[in-house]
Design a protein around this motif. Structure first.
Motif, PDB file in Angstrom:
ATOM      1  N   VAL A  79     -61.709 -22.436 -72.800  1.00 16.21           N
ATOM      2  CA  VAL A  79     -62.530 -23.345 -72.210  1.00 16.21           C
ATOM      3  C   VAL A  79     -63.320 -23.814 -73.197  1.00 16.21           C
ATOM      4  O   VAL A  79     -64.233 -22.853 -73.695  1.00 16.21           O
ATOM      5  CB  VAL A  79     -63.221 -23.005 -70.894  1.00 16.21           C
TER       6      VAL A  79
ATOM      7  N   ARG B 192     -72.814 -29.717 -73.099  1.00 15.66           N
ATOM      8  CA  ARG B 192     -73.728 -30.414 -72.175  1.00 15.66           C
ATOM      9  C   ARG B 192     -74.485 -31.664 -73.039  1.00 15.66           C
ATOM     10  O   ARG B 192     -74.567 -32.022 -74.389  1.00 15.66           O
ATOM     11  CB  ARG B 192     -74.826 -29.409 -72.067  1.00 15.66           C
TER      12      ARG B 192
ATOM     13  N   ALA C 136     -71.731 -31.550 -67.891  1.00 14.94           N
ATOM     14  CA  ALA C 136     -71.005 -30.810 -68.634  1.00 14.94           C
ATOM     15  C   ALA C 136     -69.619 -31.407 -68.926  1.00 14.94           C
ATOM     16  O   ALA C 136     -68.983 -31.892 -67.971  1.00 14.94           O
ATOM     17  CB  ALA C 136     -70.604 -29.373 -67.728  1.00 14.94           C
TER      18      ALA C 136
ATOM     19  N   ALA D 107     -71.996 -24.109 -70.702  1.00  9.19           N
ATOM     20  CA  ALA D 107     -72.439 -25.432 -71.317  1.00  9.19           C
ATOM     21  C   ALA D 107     -73.775 -24.659 -72.340  1.00  9.19           C
ATOM     22  O   ALA D 107     -74.725 -24.520 -71.819  1.00  9.19           O
ATOM     23  CB  ALA D 107     -72.942 -26.516 -70.584  1.00  9.19           C
TER      24      ALA D 107
ATOM     25  N   GLU E 258     -70.590 -28.213 -78.703  1.00  9.44           N
ATOM     26  CA  GLU E 258     -69.523 -27.532 -77.820  1.00  9.44           C
ATOM     27  C   GLU E 258     -69.225 -26.183 -78.344  1.00  9.44           C
ATOM     28  O   GLU E 258     -69.125 -25.702 -79.381  1.00  9.44           O
ATOM     29  CB  GLU E 258     -68.117 -28.380 -78.253  1.00  9.44           C
TER      30      GLU E 258
ATOM     31  N   CYS F  20     -66.562 -26.006 -73.725  1.00  9.45           N
ATOM     32  CA  CYS F  20     -67.856 -26.786 -72.963  1.00  9.45           C
ATOM     33  C   CYS F  20     -69.006 -27.336 -73.848  1.00  9.45           C
ATOM     34  O   CYS F  20     -69.243 -26.570 -74.682  1.00  9.45           O
ATOM     35  CB  CYS F  20     -68.225 -25.742 -71.866  1.00  9.45           C
TER      36      CYS F  20
ATOM     37  N   ARG G 223     -59.685 -33.531 -70.371  1.00 11.21           N
ATOM     38  CA  ARG G 223     -61.516 -33.214 -70.156  1.00 11.21           C
ATOM     39  C   ARG G 223     -61.783 -33.894 -68.937  1.00 11.21           C
ATOM     40  O   ARG G 223     -61.756 -34.791 -68.525  1.00 11.21           O
ATOM     41  CB  ARG G 223     -62.321 -33.902 -71.602  1.00 11.21           C
TER      42      ARG G 223
ATOM     43  N   LEU H 222     -70.148 -23.746 -65.060  1.00 10.10           N
ATOM     44  CA  LEU H 222     -70.370 -24.618 -66.159  1.00 10.10           C
ATOM     45  C   LEU H 222     -71.716 -24.557 -66.624  1.00 10.10           C
ATOM     46  O   LEU H 222     -71.810 -24.568 -67.757  1.00 10.10           O
ATOM     47  CB  LEU H 222     -69.902 -26.277 -65.376  1.00 10.10           C
TER      48      LEU H 222
ATOM     49  N   TYR I 222     -66.113 -30.565 -69.692  1.00  4.82           N
ATOM     50  CA  TYR I 222     -65.443 -29.206 -69.635  1.00  4.82           C
ATOM     51  C   TYR I 222     -63.954 -29.811 -70.121  1.00  4.82           C
ATOM     52  O   TYR I 222     -63.134 -30.531 -69.428  1.00  4.82           O
ATOM     53  CB  TYR I 222     -65.372 -29.112 -68.083  1.00  4.82           C
TER      54      TYR I 222
END
Length: 331
Positions: A318, A322, A304, A251, A258, A320, A293, A247, A306
């Motif tokens: 995926v 932050r 993160a 991120a 994203e 991701c 999510r 992750l 995810y």
């Protein structure tokens, strides 16, 4: 487990991905050519008297169902079997016999595959027929006539792959309208077994299907729109593997931005295959195999967001991002 230097990016994975797409398209063309040739090949049961087969389908990727009505002049019997024949090789499966509207009817259920309770048909096109006990005369054999199967339209596909092996068993008909079963091997892919998300990390369990890892297997996350791949080495136990989703590397540094990553498995220095969910009967797995999510901690006050999901083709992606406890996760 950090990002890989673009100058040393494991034998140009994007080129390998393009090769994967070309290989898949070539496979589809080959399948169509095989189907056309199959219609023209000599059918070894073509000279047998016909029985009307009004149901001929593989319902779950491995269970063949056959129902047929025998000609009116067939002598009564209580023993029958369906058989598969190709290049001199024959397999049989017992069938049940009953009477419908004054005629003998036969119903058979055959499990296909390589397990102990399954019939292990090899790759190729198998002609099918029906054999009934004829007393002292031995047995009487019939071909099976089937109608053209109309195209399906709905949430499931008509001929899904075998849920374990990934092989395909596709019912069809010869140029004379006789029942045939075409068997093809599994496409090279990696099948997700579980997406496991805990309080502190996310893990993915999967297995290779239709391909063997030769050296240095790894997960390759490729960002949509370009950028540096993230590579995660994996250790295989047979065909199975499990890894922690990186992750912190997926991120992006920019808070709230994203990034969507495509997931691949590198099985050798010259080959990558897709990671996803493929061994099912869903027309669009994206609408059924939904994953919520998750919010997982990174370093300090950072977290993160995810969001793993499946594309309409079953490929795993995926998403991701932050964020911090102060900015919050974007809606």
């Amino acid at each position: 487990m950090g990002p890989v230097n673009p100058a040393n990016r494991m034998a140009q994975p994007r080129l390998l991905q393009a090769m994967h797409g070309a290989r898949r398209r070539a496979g589809l063309v080959t399948d169509r050519l095989v189907e056309r040739v199959t219609r023209l090949r000599h059918d070894p049961v073509a000279g047998l008297p016909p029985a009307d087969c009004d149901f001929f389908a593989v319902l779950d990727g491995r269970t063949l169902h056959v129902h047929a009505v025998l000609p009116a002049d067939t002598e009564p019997t209580d023993r029958a079997a369906i058989f598969f024949v190709r290049d001199g090789e024959t397999f049989r499966c017992p069938a049940r016999v009953g009477r419908e509207a004054g005629r003998l009817a036969v119903e058979a259920v055959a499990r296909l595959g390589d397990s102990t309770d399954e019939i292990a048909l090899g790759k190729g096109t198998w002609s099918m027929g029906l054999a009934v006990d004829a007393g002292p005369a031995g047995e009487r054999r019939f071909s099976l006539t089937v109608e053209e199967t109309p195209d399906r339209d709905g949430p499931t596909v008509g001929n899904p792959p075998h849920p374990v092996s990934g092989w395909s068993y596709r019912p069809g008909r010869s140029g004379d309208g006789l029942a045939q079963l075409t068997v093809t091997g599994a496409r090279a892919r990696a099948e997700v077994v579980q997406l496991a998300t805990g309080h502190t990390e996310a893990r993915i369990r999967a297995r290779l299907v239709g391909v063997r890892a030769q050296d240095a297997p790894a997960i390759v996350f490729t960002p949509r729109g370009g950028g540096t791949d993230v590579v995660v080495p994996i250790a295989l136990v047979g065909d199975d593997f499990e890894f922690v989703v990186p992750l912190a590397d997926l991120a992006p540094d920019q808070l709230g931005e994203e990034v969507i990553w495509e997931a691949w498995v590198r099985t050798s220095a010259t080959r990558v295959v897709r990671l996803g969910r493929f061994l099912h009967d869903l027309t669009d797995p994206r609408t059924v195999l939904r994953v919520s999510r998750a919010v997982l901690p990174l370093d300090g006050d950072q977290f993160a967001g995810y969001r793993p999901y499946y594309t309409p083709a079953g490929n795993l992606a995926v998403a991701c991002l932050r964020f911090t406890r102060f900015t919050g996760i974007p809606s």
